[in-house]
Design a protein around this motif. Structure first.
Motif, PDB file in Angstrom:
ATOM      1  N   ARG A   1       0.873  -1.178   0.000  1.00 39.52           N
ATOM      2  CA  ARG A   1       0.000   0.000   0.000  1.00 39.52           C
ATOM      3  C   ARG A   1       0.900   1.214   0.000  1.00 39.52           C
ATOM      4  O   ARG A   1       1.823   1.306   0.805  1.00 39.52           O
ATOM      5  N   GLY A   2       0.618   2.148  -0.893  1.00 40.45           N
ATOM      6  CA  GLY A   2       1.455   3.338  -0.946  1.00 40.45           C
ATOM      7  C   GLY A   2       2.889   2.955  -1.266  1.00 40.45           C
ATOM      8  O   GLY A   2       3.147   2.066  -2.069  1.00 40.45           O
ATOM      9  N   THR A   3       3.822   3.592  -0.621  1.00 41.60           N
ATOM     10  CA  THR A   3       5.242   3.292  -0.808  1.00 41.60           C
ATOM     11  C   THR A   3       5.617   2.202   0.186  1.00 41.60           C
ATOM     12  O   THR A   3       5.760   2.463   1.378  1.00 41.60           O
ATOM     13  N   THR A   4       5.736   0.984  -0.316  1.00 42.69           N
ATOM     14  CA  THR A   4       5.978  -0.175   0.550  1.00 42.69           C
ATOM     15  C   THR A   4       7.413  -0.662   0.403  1.00 42.69           C
ATOM     16  O   THR A   4       7.913  -0.813  -0.707  1.00 42.69           O
ATOM     17  N   TRP A   5       8.029  -0.900   1.546  1.00 43.33           N
ATOM     18  CA  TRP A   5       9.384  -1.439   1.598  1.00 43.33           C
ATOM     19  C   TRP A   5       9.374  -2.713   2.417  1.00 43.33           C
ATOM     20  O   TRP A   5       8.602  -2.842   3.370  1.00 43.33           O
ATOM     21  N   GLY A   6      10.222  -3.632   2.029  1.00 49.60           N
ATOM     22  CA  GLY A   6      10.432  -4.842   2.798  1.00 49.60           C
ATOM     23  C   GLY A   6      11.730  -4.720   3.572  1.00 49.60           C
ATOM     24  O   GLY A   6      12.603  -3.927   3.218  1.00 49.60           O
ATOM     25  N   MET A   7      11.838  -5.491   4.625  1.00 45.46           N
ATOM     26  CA  MET A   7      13.072  -5.502   5.406  1.00 45.46           C
ATOM     27  C   MET A   7      13.359  -6.908   5.920  1.00 45.46           C
ATOM     28  O   MET A   7      12.442  -7.721   6.076  1.00 45.46           O
ATOM     29  N   ASP A   8      14.631  -7.179   6.134  1.00 43.91           N
ATOM     30  CA  ASP A   8      15.108  -8.446   6.686  1.00 43.91           C
ATOM     31  C   ASP A   8      16.275  -8.116   7.611  1.00 43.91           C
ATOM     32  O   ASP A   8      17.008  -7.156   7.358  1.00 43.91           O
ATOM     33  N   LEU A   9      16.465  -8.918   8.631  1.00 45.22           N
ATOM     34  CA  LEU A   9      17.581  -8.668   9.530  1.00 45.22           C
ATOM     35  C   LEU A   9      17.967  -9.903  10.315  1.00 45.22           C
ATOM     36  O   LEU A   9      17.208 -10.861  10.390  1.00 45.22           O
ATOM     37  N   PHE A  10      19.162  -9.843  10.876  1.00 43.27           N
ATOM     38  CA  PHE A  10      19.591 -10.827  11.869  1.00 43.27           C
ATOM     39  C   PHE A  10      20.576 -10.169  12.816  1.00 43.27           C
ATOM     40  O   PHE A  10      21.259  -9.223  12.457  1.00 43.27           O
ATOM     41  N   ILE A  11      20.600 -10.670  14.049  1.00 45.35           N
ATOM     42  CA  ILE A  11      21.618 -10.285  15.008  1.00 45.35           C
ATOM     43  C   ILE A  11      22.721 -11.328  14.869  1.00 45.35           C
ATOM     44  O   ILE A  11      22.476 -12.525  15.064  1.00 45.35           O
TER      45      ILE A  11
END
Length: 162
Positions: free
Chosen positions: A81-91
């Protein structure tokens, strides 16, 4: 000092490579990048549509986080929706797990995505059996929007509107 983000640079290659070999990272982040050359080719590709960062806490790199625009061709586009970004991470640093730093990193990165990239919705897709990550994302204000299978992996897609 709070969580900060530092753009991934070539001098971080050995650090990133080391994290990617750790069992606690591999359990849910197995991209196949096992050799130093594999990591360099994958994470430092010039044509990669991902913005990679180190997660820094008290001036110490503790993990990796990345953002990517969710385009109409992306598997998550139905939930954009609108300006959508995905994210992924790990410690990556094991001694930093279980200290609430994951929640802090997610919240701070959502803020960065909103202000730097104009994101209005953020998506994140932990494996359905990654209960630790799911707990972190929900604690950071994400809500489940779909259960999906992408490239043979069952995911629990979460979203947060900002």
């Amino acid at each position: 000092m709070s969580i900060q983000f530092q753009p991934l640079q070539p001098e971080h290659l050995a650090l990133l490579h080391g994290w990617l070999q750790k069992a606690h990272v591999r359990a849910f982040w197995d991209d196949g990048a096992r050799t130093l050359q594999d990591v360099q080719s994958h994470y430092f590709a010039l044509d990669w549509d991902v913005d990679p960062y180190l997660i820094v806490w008290q001036e110490e790199p503790i993990g990796y986080i990345q953002a990517y625009p969710v385009t109409p061709e992306h598997p998550f586009a139905l939930h954009a929706r609108g300006t959508t970004w995905g994210m992924d991470l790990f410690i990556g640093e094991e001694d930093r797990l279980g200290r609430g730093l994951g929640v802090q990193a997610v919240q701070a990165f959502v803020h960065l995505l909103e202000h730097k990239y104009g994101a209005s919705r953020i998506l994140i897709d932990p494996a359905i059996h990654n209960s630790r990550a799911i707990h972190i994302y929900q604690k950071a204000g994400f809500q489940v929007v779909a259960e999906m299978s992408v490239m043979g992996e069952n995911l629990l897609l979460h979203s947060k509107d900002v």
